[in-house]
Design a protein around this motif. Structure first.
Motif, short mmCIF file in Angstrom:
data_model
loop_
_atom_site.label_atom_id
_atom_site.label_comp_id
_atom_site.label_asym_id
_atom_site.label_seq_id
_atom_site.Cartn_x
_atom_site.Cartn_y
_atom_site.Cartn_z
N LYS A 30 -29.00 58.83 -66.37
CA LYS A 30 -29.09 59.40 -67.72
C LYS A 30 -30.02 60.61 -67.80
CE LYS A 30 -32.47 55.97 -68.95
NZ LYS A 30 -33.58 56.00 -69.69
N ASP A 31 -30.91 60.76 -66.81
CA ASP A 31 -31.85 61.87 -66.83
C ASP A 31 -31.38 63.05 -65.98
OD1 ASP A 31 -33.61 60.44 -68.46
OD2 ASP A 31 -34.41 59.37 -66.71
N THR A 32 -30.10 63.07 -65.64
CA THR A 32 -29.56 64.12 -64.79
C THR A 32 -29.71 65.48 -65.46
OG1 THR A 32 -27.97 62.61 -63.79
CG2 THR A 32 -27.48 64.94 -63.62
N LEU A 33 -30.23 66.44 -64.69
CA LEU A 33 -30.39 67.80 -65.18
C LEU A 33 -29.11 68.58 -64.95
CD1 LEU A 33 -33.92 68.59 -63.71
CD2 LEU A 33 -33.37 68.01 -66.07
N THR A 34 -28.99 69.71 -65.63
CA THR A 34 -27.85 70.58 -65.41
C THR A 34 -28.33 72.00 -65.12
OG1 THR A 34 -27.68 71.12 -67.76
CG2 THR A 34 -26.35 69.27 -66.98
N ALA A 35 -27.45 72.75 -64.45
CA ALA A 35 -27.65 74.18 -64.23
C ALA A 35 -26.31 74.81 -64.58
CB ALA A 35 -28.03 74.46 -62.79
N GLY A 36 -26.30 75.60 -65.62
CA GLY A 36 -25.01 76.06 -66.14
C GLY A 36 -24.26 74.83 -66.62
N TYR A 68 -10.49 67.83 -58.88
CA TYR A 68 -10.42 68.89 -57.88
C TYR A 68 -11.69 68.84 -57.05
CZ TYR A 68 -10.04 73.50 -55.72
OH TYR A 68 -9.96 74.52 -54.81
N VAL A 69 -11.54 68.84 -55.72
CA VAL A 69 -12.69 68.86 -54.80
C VAL A 69 -12.75 70.25 -54.17
CG1 VAL A 69 -13.69 67.90 -52.69
CG2 VAL A 69 -12.50 66.40 -54.30
N GLY A 70 -13.93 70.88 -54.25
CA GLY A 70 -14.09 72.21 -53.68
C GLY A 70 -15.52 72.44 -53.22
N LYS A 71 -15.80 73.67 -52.83
CA LYS A 71 -17.14 74.05 -52.38
C LYS A 71 -17.53 75.37 -53.00
CE LYS A 71 -15.94 76.93 -48.51
NZ LYS A 71 -14.75 76.67 -47.76
N LYS A 72 -18.82 75.61 -53.08
CA LYS A 72 -19.33 76.89 -53.57
C LYS A 72 -20.58 77.24 -52.80
CE LYS A 72 -19.71 80.49 -56.23
NZ LYS A 72 -18.95 81.65 -55.82
N LYS A 97 -23.67 79.21 -61.07
CA LYS A 97 -23.94 78.48 -62.32
C LYS A 97 -22.78 78.56 -63.32
CE LYS A 97 -28.27 80.14 -62.22
NZ LYS A 97 -29.46 80.72 -62.76
N ASN A 98 -22.02 79.64 -63.27
CA ASN A 98 -20.89 79.83 -64.18
C ASN A 98 -19.54 79.63 -63.51
OD1 ASN A 98 -22.62 80.58 -66.33
ND2 ASN A 98 -22.81 82.60 -65.41
N TYR A 99 -19.56 79.40 -62.21
CA TYR A 99 -18.34 79.27 -61.42
C TYR A 99 -17.55 78.03 -61.85
CZ TYR A 99 -15.53 78.74 -57.14
OH TYR A 99 -14.52 78.61 -56.23
N THR A 100 -16.25 78.18 -61.96
CA THR A 100 -15.41 77.02 -62.28
C THR A 100 -14.65 76.57 -61.05
OG1 THR A 100 -13.74 78.53 -63.18
CG2 THR A 100 -15.21 77.45 -64.75
N SER A 101 -13.82 77.42 -60.48
CA SER A 101 -13.04 77.01 -59.32
C SER A 101 -12.30 78.21 -58.74
CB SER A 101 -12.03 75.94 -59.72
OG SER A 101 -11.20 75.60 -58.65
N SER A 102 -11.91 78.12 -57.48
CA SER A 102 -11.06 79.15 -56.89
C SER A 102 -9.59 78.81 -57.14
CB SER A 102 -11.32 79.26 -55.39
OG SER A 102 -11.04 78.01 -54.77
#
Length: 170
Positions: A30-36, A68-72, A97-102
């Protein structure tokens, strides 16, 4: 061919990755932080993520459950020719931080339904590009992203290929 690839990945895992201390598999709470829009692993901040080279992620459509499984890669490297003829390399933070997917299909779905109807989770962090690439492919094979279907017979993953070498049969 798939069996050979699975044997290679198992060999690689046993002989390379187990000796790599750079793989971090997150635990969410529940305390998970986010970036973007990315959910960060428990106990990790954005500054911690920036100490890594890349991450493997899972995007989930909250409406239909499709994933969807991917990498960045977090950092990009650029070269600039110097007056003496040599190249100078510089490191720049990517748009992670703003990337969605390829994946065009995933991006169309995000545009159609909105980002709020998707979860963006970091599955693992990596200190090298090799480890990031390998773990993405291993995760995709382990999850059987090309073949897994739900009870209705629909594919559970948006992924249509693995490393542009293994393709979903249509």
């Amino acid at each position: 061919m798939v069996k050979q690839a699975e044997e290679f990945y198992d060999y690689y895992l046993d002989n390379f990755l187990k000796s790599q201390p750079d793989i971090i598999v997150p635990d969410y709470d529940k305390d998970t932080l986010t970036a973007g829009h990315w959910l960060l692993p428990s106990g990790y901040s954005e500054e911690d993520v920036l100490k890594h080279e890349g991450f493997v992620y899972l995007i989930t459509n909250k409406i239909n459950g499709k994933m969807y499984v991917g990498k960045k890669f977090i950092w990009s490297r650029r070269s600039k020719k110097q007056p003496n003829g040599r190249k100078k390399w510089s490191k720049h933070e990517s748009d992670w931080k703003n990337y969605t997917s390829s994946s065009k299909v995933v991006n169309i779905q995000i545009d159609k339904h909105g980002k709020d109807n998707f979860t963006f989770e970091i599955l693992s962090l990596h200190r090298t590009r090799v480890s990031t690439n390998y773990t993405e492919q291993k995760e995709q094979m382990t999850r059987d992203v090309l073949h897994k279907v739900n009870s209705s017979g629909n594919y559970m993953y948006y992924n249509e290929n693995i490393a542009c070498k293994f393709f979903r049969i249509k």
